[in-house]
Design a protein around this motif. Sequence first.
Motif, PDB file in Angstrom:
ATOM      1  N   UNK A   1       1.036  -1.160  -0.039  1.00  0.00           N
ATOM      2  CA  UNK A   1       0.157  -0.219   0.008  1.00  0.00           C
ATOM      3  C   UNK A   1       0.855   1.224   0.191  1.00  0.00           C
ATOM      4  N   UNK A   2       0.663   2.235  -0.985  1.00  0.00           N
ATOM      5  CA  UNK A   2       1.246   3.301  -0.982  1.00  0.00           C
ATOM      6  C   UNK A   2       2.928   3.338  -0.942  1.00  0.00           C
ATOM      7  N   UNK A   3       3.470   2.507  -1.515  1.00  0.00           N
ATOM      8  CA  UNK A   3       4.767   2.530  -1.883  1.00  0.00           C
ATOM      9  C   UNK A   3       5.478   1.571  -0.750  1.00  0.00           C
ATOM     10  N   UNK A   4       4.690   0.988   0.122  1.00  0.00           N
ATOM     11  CA  UNK A   4       5.389   0.097   1.224  1.00  0.00           C
ATOM     12  C   UNK A   4       4.705  -1.207   1.201  1.00  0.00           C
ATOM     13  N   UNK A   5       5.530  -2.171   1.835  1.00  0.00           N
ATOM     14  CA  UNK A   5       4.923  -3.338   2.037  1.00  0.00           C
ATOM     15  C   UNK A   5       4.782  -3.549   3.725  1.00  0.00           C
ATOM     16  N   UNK A   6       3.626  -3.974   4.087  1.00  0.00           N
ATOM     17  CA  UNK A   6       3.487  -4.108   5.621  1.00  0.00           C
ATOM     18  C   UNK A   6       3.448  -5.618   5.923  1.00  0.00           C
ATOM     19  N   UNK A   7       4.285  -6.010   6.596  1.00  0.00           N
ATOM     20  CA  UNK A   7       4.569  -7.669   6.781  1.00  0.00           C
ATOM     21  C   UNK A   7       4.215  -7.721   8.371  1.00  0.00           C
ATOM     22  N   UNK A   8       3.452  -8.722   8.582  1.00  0.00           N
ATOM     23  CA  UNK A   8       3.338  -8.857   9.881  1.00  0.00           C
ATOM     24  C   UNK A   8       4.183 -10.262  10.120  1.00  0.00           C
ATOM     25  N   UNK A   9       4.652 -10.313  11.487  1.00  0.00           N
ATOM     26  CA  UNK A   9       5.416 -11.449  12.037  1.00  0.00           C
ATOM     27  C   UNK A   9       5.250 -11.592  13.361  1.00  0.00           C
ATOM     28  N   UNK A  10       5.623 -12.952  13.833  1.00  0.00           N
ATOM     29  CA  UNK A  10       5.262 -13.273  15.142  1.00  0.00           C
ATOM     30  C   UNK A  10       6.258 -14.015  15.951  1.00  0.00           C
ATOM     31  N   UNK A  11       7.003 -13.209  16.720  1.00  0.00           N
ATOM     32  CA  UNK A  11       8.202 -13.761  17.297  1.00  0.00           C
ATOM     33  C   UNK A  11       7.893 -14.932  18.335  1.00  0.00           C
ATOM     34  N   UNK A  12       6.525 -15.118  18.821  1.00  0.00           N
ATOM     35  CA  UNK A  12       6.469 -16.086  19.725  1.00  0.00           C
ATOM     36  C   UNK A  12       6.106 -17.498  19.102  1.00  0.00           C
ATOM     37  N   UNK A  13       5.913 -17.570  17.570  1.00  0.00           N
ATOM     38  CA  UNK A  13       5.567 -18.745  17.008  1.00  0.00           C
ATOM     39  C   UNK A  13       6.942 -19.533  16.638  1.00  0.00           C
ATOM     40  N   UNK A  14       6.690 -20.883  16.405  1.00  0.00           N
ATOM     41  CA  UNK A  14       7.889 -21.579  16.127  1.00  0.00           C
ATOM     42  C   UNK A  14       7.968 -21.497  14.615  1.00  0.00           C
ATOM     43  N   UNK A  15       7.116 -21.080  13.761  1.00  0.00           N
ATOM     44  CA  UNK A  15       7.250 -20.877  12.394  1.00  0.00           C
ATOM     45  C   UNK A  15       7.309 -22.093  11.540  1.00  0.00           C
ATOM     46  N   UNK A  16       7.590 -23.250  11.891  1.00  0.00           N
ATOM     47  CA  UNK A  16       7.504 -24.502  11.099  1.00  0.00           C
ATOM     48  C   UNK A  16       6.050 -24.725  10.596  1.00  0.00           C
ATOM     49  N   UNK A  17       6.186 -24.987   9.143  1.00  0.00           N
ATOM     50  CA  UNK A  17       4.967 -25.353   8.696  1.00  0.00           C
ATOM     51  C   UNK A  17       4.664 -26.974   8.941  1.00  0.00           C
ATOM     52  N   UNK A  18       3.191 -27.149   8.928  1.00  0.00           N
ATOM     53  CA  UNK A  18       2.825 -28.572   9.165  1.00  0.00           C
ATOM     54  C   UNK A  18       3.549 -29.350   7.995  1.00  0.00           C
ATOM     55  N   UNK A  19       3.405 -30.855   8.242  1.00  0.00           N
ATOM     56  CA  UNK A  19       3.774 -31.611   7.255  1.00  0.00           C
ATOM     57  C   UNK A  19       2.754 -31.727   6.265  1.00  0.00           C
ATOM     58  N   UNK A  20       3.330 -32.005   4.830  1.00  0.00           N
ATOM     59  CA  UNK A  20       2.056 -32.530   3.919  1.00  0.00           C
ATOM     60  C   UNK A  20       2.502 -33.802   3.274  1.00  0.00           C
TER      61      UNK A  20
ATOM     62  N   UNK B   1       6.475  -4.976  10.226  1.00  0.00           N
ATOM     63  CA  UNK B   1       7.500  -4.389   9.626  1.00  0.00           C
ATOM     64  C   UNK B   1       7.084  -3.636   8.358  1.00  0.00           C
ATOM     65  N   UNK B   2       7.558  -2.431   8.296  1.00  0.00           N
ATOM     66  CA  UNK B   2       7.085  -1.486   7.230  1.00  0.00           C
ATOM     67  C   UNK B   2       8.295  -1.352   6.290  1.00  0.00           C
ATOM     68  N   UNK B   3       8.322  -1.815   5.120  1.00  0.00           N
ATOM     69  CA  UNK B   3       9.207  -2.218   4.248  1.00  0.00           C
ATOM     70  C   UNK B   3       9.215  -1.007   3.053  1.00  0.00           C
ATOM     71  N   UNK B   4      10.233  -0.123   2.684  1.00  0.00           N
ATOM     72  CA  UNK B   4      10.090   0.463   1.638  1.00  0.00           C
ATOM     73  C   UNK B   4      10.338  -0.314   0.407  1.00  0.00           C
ATOM     74  N   UNK B   5       9.470  -0.056  -0.389  1.00  0.00           N
ATOM     75  CA  UNK B   5       9.565  -0.764  -1.693  1.00  0.00           C
ATOM     76  C   UNK B   5      10.648  -0.470  -2.816  1.00  0.00           C
ATOM     77  N   UNK B   6      10.865   1.076  -2.635  1.00  0.00           N
ATOM     78  CA  UNK B   6      12.359   1.504  -3.292  1.00  0.00           C
ATOM     79  C   UNK B   6      13.480   0.947  -3.047  1.00  0.00           C
ATOM     80  N   UNK B   7      13.845   0.848  -1.740  1.00  0.00           N
ATOM     81  CA  UNK B   7      15.098   0.376  -1.256  1.00  0.00           C
ATOM     82  C   UNK B   7      15.078  -1.036  -0.751  1.00  0.00           C
ATOM     83  N   UNK B   8      13.905  -1.469  -0.627  1.00  0.00           N
ATOM     84  CA  UNK B   8      13.525  -3.027   0.047  1.00  0.00           C
ATOM     85  C   UNK B   8      14.479  -3.165   1.120  1.00  0.00           C
TER      86      UNK B   8
END
Length: 373
Positions: free
Chosen positions: A108-127, A167-174
């Motif tokens: 949105x408007x030249x930025x990427x807004x990325x949610x992240x969760x420090x409290x989670x393990x982050x491992x995807x379930x098995x398929x 996290x707010x990421x500037x899409x010009x500079x990444x």
Amino acid sequence: MHRTTKSARAALFAVTAFAAATAYASAAPIAYVTSETNGVGVIDLSSMALEKTISLGTSGPRGLSLTSDGKRLLVAGKTGELIAIDTSTGEVVKRVTIGKNPEFVRVHGGYAYVTYEPGESGAPPEAKQGAKPEQKTDQQAEKPGEKQAGKGHDDDDDANSPPAEIAIVDLKTMKVLRSVKSGHETEGVEFSPDGREMLVTNEGDDTVSVYRTGTGQPLRTLKLDAGSRPRGIRASPDGKQYVVTLENTSKFVVLDAASLKPVKTVDTKLGPYGVAFDPSGKHLLVAAARDKTLQVFDAKTYEHVADVPVGQRCWHFSFTPDGSKLMLACGRSNAVYVLDASNYQTISQIGNLPLAWGIVTSPPSPGSIESAK
């Protein structure tokens, strides 16, 4: 401080929309689907077939979004990165370190807004590799009582863990400009009709948080019913209301956009998550994942219209750019379900997408993760 008038903002949005439409004009319509174990599936929307899969190694992709010009696909990798993919080549061109367990991405408007969760393990379930649509492994089976225990995810954190951040990421500079604290288990992300505010749902805290776009300045927080676990959020076509799905109480709540006061609560089937309005603005669609149902409601009155049986763990969905079809990413069915948008009947399934999670189209179209630009 200079204030932009409504007419000026409308003109700016019109110019942006025209530029985006021009950028997409020469490209064949496609859909991108994140598969938590395989990478990103690329679906040819003319043939409704899986054209190729972009491998991302062990990144465990979930949320995704396109830049306004369609040249970059941004993917949240569970390994802690925002991954930028060149849509013309399918090659990874940039990896931006975000933090532990990124999940949602909105541009949105030249930025990427990325949610992240420090409290989670982050491992995807098995398929199960090579599983056909509708097959379900033991690891994939949902345990009885899981919903009552408050587990809307395969790997949710708990109330004692650190809160999520955005996290707010500037899409010009990444580059990450800043990160702002959110609630626990931040889920849906939506922007106000005037583009000045960002709203996020926090299922672990039962709240909706509001921030200033660009700066991430916290503005206010709305507390919802305890244990309701808000997940999806979408602004109404007229911009006067927001609809928030409540996974654990199997309802959605309609909020006044100006005051954020609840004006209506509507019962749904079990486990509502993804939510979006159709391109015409006539219907509201809710993915009731635990009942394997897509529900259709009147967009004005919120009266129930129809229930459509779909696959297992269908969280997110998107219309095709021409509005003729609806595509649901069904993670436990390892497939995308394709529905006729005129009657919401299933036309086909596109398989070989283990643990399908998010879906967006190019050119953009309305969906539960992304709105048409």
